[in-house]
Design a protein around this motif. Sequence first.
Motif, PDB file in Angstrom:
ATOM      1  N   ARG A 149     -21.564  10.748 -10.524  1.00 56.82           N
ATOM      2  CA  ARG A 149     -22.523  10.278 -11.521  1.00 56.82           C
ATOM      3  C   ARG A 149     -23.678   9.563 -10.828  1.00 56.82           C
ATOM      4  O   ARG A 149     -23.461   8.776  -9.903  1.00 56.82           O
ATOM      5  CB  ARG A 149     -21.843   9.315 -12.502  1.00 56.82           C
ATOM      6  CG  ARG A 149     -20.688   9.941 -13.256  1.00 56.82           C
ATOM      7  CD  ARG A 149     -20.074   8.975 -14.233  1.00 56.82           C
ATOM      8  NE  ARG A 149     -19.114   9.646 -15.097  1.00 56.82           N
ATOM      9  CZ  ARG A 149     -18.722   9.199 -16.272  1.00 56.82           C
ATOM     10  NH1 ARG A 149     -19.215   8.045 -16.734  1.00 56.82           N
ATOM     11  NH2 ARG A 149     -17.856   9.854 -17.002  1.00 56.82           N
TER      12      ARG A 149
ATOM     13  N   THR B  19     -30.555  10.347 -13.359  1.00 57.16           N
ATOM     14  CA  THR B  19     -31.216  11.655 -13.503  1.00 57.16           C
ATOM     15  C   THR B  19     -32.604  11.660 -12.884  1.00 57.16           C
ATOM     16  O   THR B  19     -32.948  12.546 -12.103  1.00 57.16           O
ATOM     17  CB  THR B  19     -31.305  12.037 -14.990  1.00 57.16           C
ATOM     18  OG1 THR B  19     -30.003  11.993 -15.577  1.00 57.16           O
ATOM     19  CG2 THR B  19     -31.863  13.442 -15.145  1.00 57.16           C
TER      20      THR B  19
ATOM     21  N   LEU C 265     -30.993  23.733 -10.033  1.00 53.30           N
ATOM     22  CA  LEU C 265     -30.638  22.318 -10.178  1.00 53.30           C
ATOM     23  C   LEU C 265     -31.754  21.544 -10.877  1.00 53.30           C
ATOM     24  O   LEU C 265     -31.505  20.761 -11.797  1.00 53.30           O
ATOM     25  CB  LEU C 265     -30.346  21.712  -8.809  1.00 53.30           C
ATOM     26  CG  LEU C 265     -30.007  20.211  -8.795  1.00 53.30           C
ATOM     27  CD1 LEU C 265     -28.763  19.925  -9.622  1.00 53.30           C
ATOM     28  CD2 LEU C 265     -29.834  19.710  -7.364  1.00 53.30           C
TER      29      LEU C 265
ATOM     30  N   LEU D 248     -31.604  19.583 -14.546  1.00 51.77           N
ATOM     31  CA  LEU D 248     -31.878  18.154 -14.655  1.00 51.77           C
ATOM     32  C   LEU D 248     -33.095  17.884 -15.533  1.00 51.77           C
ATOM     33  O   LEU D 248     -33.161  16.884 -16.246  1.00 51.77           O
ATOM     34  CB  LEU D 248     -32.092  17.554 -13.263  1.00 51.77           C
ATOM     35  CG  LEU D 248     -30.889  17.572 -12.322  1.00 51.77           C
ATOM     36  CD1 LEU D 248     -31.307  17.120 -10.921  1.00 51.77           C
ATOM     37  CD2 LEU D 248     -29.762  16.692 -12.850  1.00 51.77           C
TER      38      LEU D 248
ATOM     39  N   LEU E 168     -32.152  17.804 -19.265  1.00 55.18           N
ATOM     40  CA  LEU E 168     -30.947  17.049 -19.607  1.00 55.18           C
ATOM     41  C   LEU E 168     -31.193  16.007 -20.697  1.00 55.18           C
ATOM     42  O   LEU E 168     -30.336  15.765 -21.540  1.00 55.18           O
ATOM     43  CB  LEU E 168     -30.409  16.373 -18.344  1.00 55.18           C
ATOM     44  CG  LEU E 168     -28.900  16.137 -18.275  1.00 55.18           C
ATOM     45  CD1 LEU E 168     -28.144  17.440 -18.390  1.00 55.18           C
ATOM     46  CD2 LEU E 168     -28.536  15.435 -16.979  1.00 55.18           C
TER      47      LEU E 168
ATOM     48  N   VAL F 128     -26.536  11.550 -15.202  1.00 59.84           N
ATOM     49  CA  VAL F 128     -25.927  12.876 -15.218  1.00 59.84           C
ATOM     50  C   VAL F 128     -24.570  12.814 -14.538  1.00 59.84           C
ATOM     51  O   VAL F 128     -24.374  12.060 -13.579  1.00 59.84           O
ATOM     52  CB  VAL F 128     -26.836  13.913 -14.514  1.00 59.84           C
ATOM     53  CG1 VAL F 128     -27.160  13.492 -13.090  1.00 59.84           C
ATOM     54  CG2 VAL F 128     -26.199  15.304 -14.525  1.00 59.84           C
ATOM     55  N   ASN F 129     -23.637  13.597 -15.069  1.00 61.56           N
ATOM     56  CA  ASN F 129     -22.309  13.712 -14.467  1.00 61.56           C
ATOM     57  C   ASN F 129     -22.130  15.125 -13.916  1.00 61.56           C
ATOM     58  O   ASN F 129     -22.329  16.107 -14.632  1.00 61.56           O
ATOM     59  CB  ASN F 129     -21.220  13.419 -15.491  1.00 61.56           C
ATOM     60  CG  ASN F 129     -19.837  13.519 -14.884  1.00 61.56           C
ATOM     61  OD1 ASN F 129     -19.382  12.610 -14.194  1.00 61.56           O
ATOM     62  ND2 ASN F 129     -19.145  14.632 -15.114  1.00 61.56           N
ATOM     63  N   PHE F 130     -21.784  15.227 -12.629  1.00 64.16           N
ATOM     64  CA  PHE F 130     -21.432  16.500 -11.999  1.00 64.16           C
ATOM     65  C   PHE F 130     -19.907  16.594 -11.969  1.00 64.16           C
ATOM     66  O   PHE F 130     -19.248  15.736 -11.353  1.00 64.16           O
ATOM     67  CB  PHE F 130     -21.967  16.571 -10.567  1.00 64.16           C
ATOM     68  CG  PHE F 130     -23.454  16.679 -10.454  1.00 64.16           C
ATOM     69  CD1 PHE F 130     -24.063  17.917 -10.249  1.00 64.16           C
ATOM     70  CD2 PHE F 130     -24.265  15.546 -10.551  1.00 64.16           C
ATOM     71  CE1 PHE F 130     -25.443  18.027 -10.132  1.00 64.16           C
ATOM     72  CE2 PHE F 130     -25.642  15.653 -10.436  1.00 64.16           C
ATOM     73  CZ  PHE F 130     -26.233  16.886 -10.229  1.00 64.16           C
TER      74      PHE F 130
ATOM     75  N   CYS G 111     -20.006  24.357 -11.173  1.00 67.80           N
ATOM     76  CA  CYS G 111     -20.142  22.912 -11.368  1.00 67.80           C
ATOM     77  C   CYS G 111     -20.717  22.670 -12.765  1.00 67.80           C
ATOM     78  O   CYS G 111     -21.700  23.300 -13.160  1.00 67.80           O
ATOM     79  CB  CYS G 111     -21.066  22.317 -10.309  1.00 67.80           C
ATOM     80  SG  CYS G 111     -21.426  20.561 -10.548  1.00 67.80           S
TER      81      CYS G 111
ATOM     82  N   LEU H 112     -22.582  20.251 -15.434  1.00 64.78           N
ATOM     83  CA  LEU H 112     -23.452  19.087 -15.585  1.00 64.78           C
ATOM     84  C   LEU H 112     -23.467  18.675 -17.046  1.00 64.78           C
ATOM     85  O   LEU H 112     -23.653  19.514 -17.941  1.00 64.78           O
ATOM     86  CB  LEU H 112     -24.879  19.392 -15.138  1.00 64.78           C
ATOM     87  CG  LEU H 112     -25.210  19.408 -13.644  1.00 64.78           C
ATOM     88  CD1 LEU H 112     -24.536  20.584 -12.949  1.00 64.78           C
ATOM     89  CD2 LEU H 112     -26.717  19.483 -13.445  1.00 64.78           C
TER      90      LEU H 112
END
Length: 389
Positions: free
Chosen positions: A267, A270, A339, A343, A346, A351-353, A362, A364
Amino acid sequence: MKIRLERDVLAEAVQWAARSLPTRPSVPILAGLLVRAHESGVTLSSFDYETSARIEVAGQVSDDGTALVSGRLLADICRSLPNRPVDIVSDDVRMELTCGSARFTLQALPVADYPSLPSVPEATGTVASSEFAQAVAQVVVAAGRDELLPVFTGVRVEIEGDTLSLLATDRYRMALKELTWNPNSTTVSATALVPARVLSDTAKSMTAGEEVTISLASGGNGGAGDGIIGFVGTGPGGRRQTTTRLLDGEFPKVRHIMNTQSALNVRTSTTELIAAARRVALVAERNTSLRMTIGDGVITLEAATGDQAQATEAMEATVEVVDGGALPMTAAGFNPGYLLDALGVLDAPFVNFAFTAPGKPCLLTPLAELDGDPVGDYRHVIMLMRLPG
């Protein structure tokens, strides 16, 4: 036909109606923009057998009538006019525009040869215009752009009662947005595969009003391609409506990827990550990854162009191993463009990966707070790139 309109109203309306005109029309008449004057105002329309656009604006109508002229030429002219009222007079042969001392004469096209525009299907429900525009923007970034694979260029619209879901993928990333809407029937259940470009343009252009009406023909099932979908809303200058044919093909079953259990959560901020990724990506070679190295309370972004240029930047992050123990992975490779696209839409401060394993997708998700729960109505998956070594 004899009408007068404000210059800004006319320019905006013509620009919007002409935006979907085909660059290389299969039939020359499809390059035309239909202008119809009636007692309640002026309607401008375009149609290419796939997508139709119609806008109604206020104007002083002295004589009713209909005219068809080159849409792109009319749009160029309207953009260049001085900021004064525009008088338009037309007959079966020509259209004349007068704005201050500027005067243009356009050749009229035969109205009788222009195809009839499709009717908007019966309304299925309504959704708040601002929420709809944001939802579409968050999803269309994951739609494909390769016309040779048309099924990936669409957004799958799923309607289940009062839940409206939008889903898109280009095979390398996918995005899902769920929002609450107001269906005309609480038992409604339908799907449709809508061209992403049309959906994006439509959603952005109908934010002046409070809501957008979505109308899905009974044939819309996301695979048959035998139905149309319509959108009605308000934009600058007047009421707008768009219809488009649904895309053919079976949309891939990708929803299950959104629910993969994570082994590692990272986390971070962003905005700070966007800024760092943009800087580091400046030296990334084409088709190479932006490497994210994961450490204890820190992530480091790295990119390089062979021996010519290299960049690294570290930033604070909260790193959590789900089952405890050692890190299940220490680095991940992202396509820099994918990516930054994810972002950028969002719409959350953090942001949580969610990582599962090296080389695996992955997930997001947006976070309102660094230590809060992920916002579950939006999910974005990026397929990780293989890292050298």
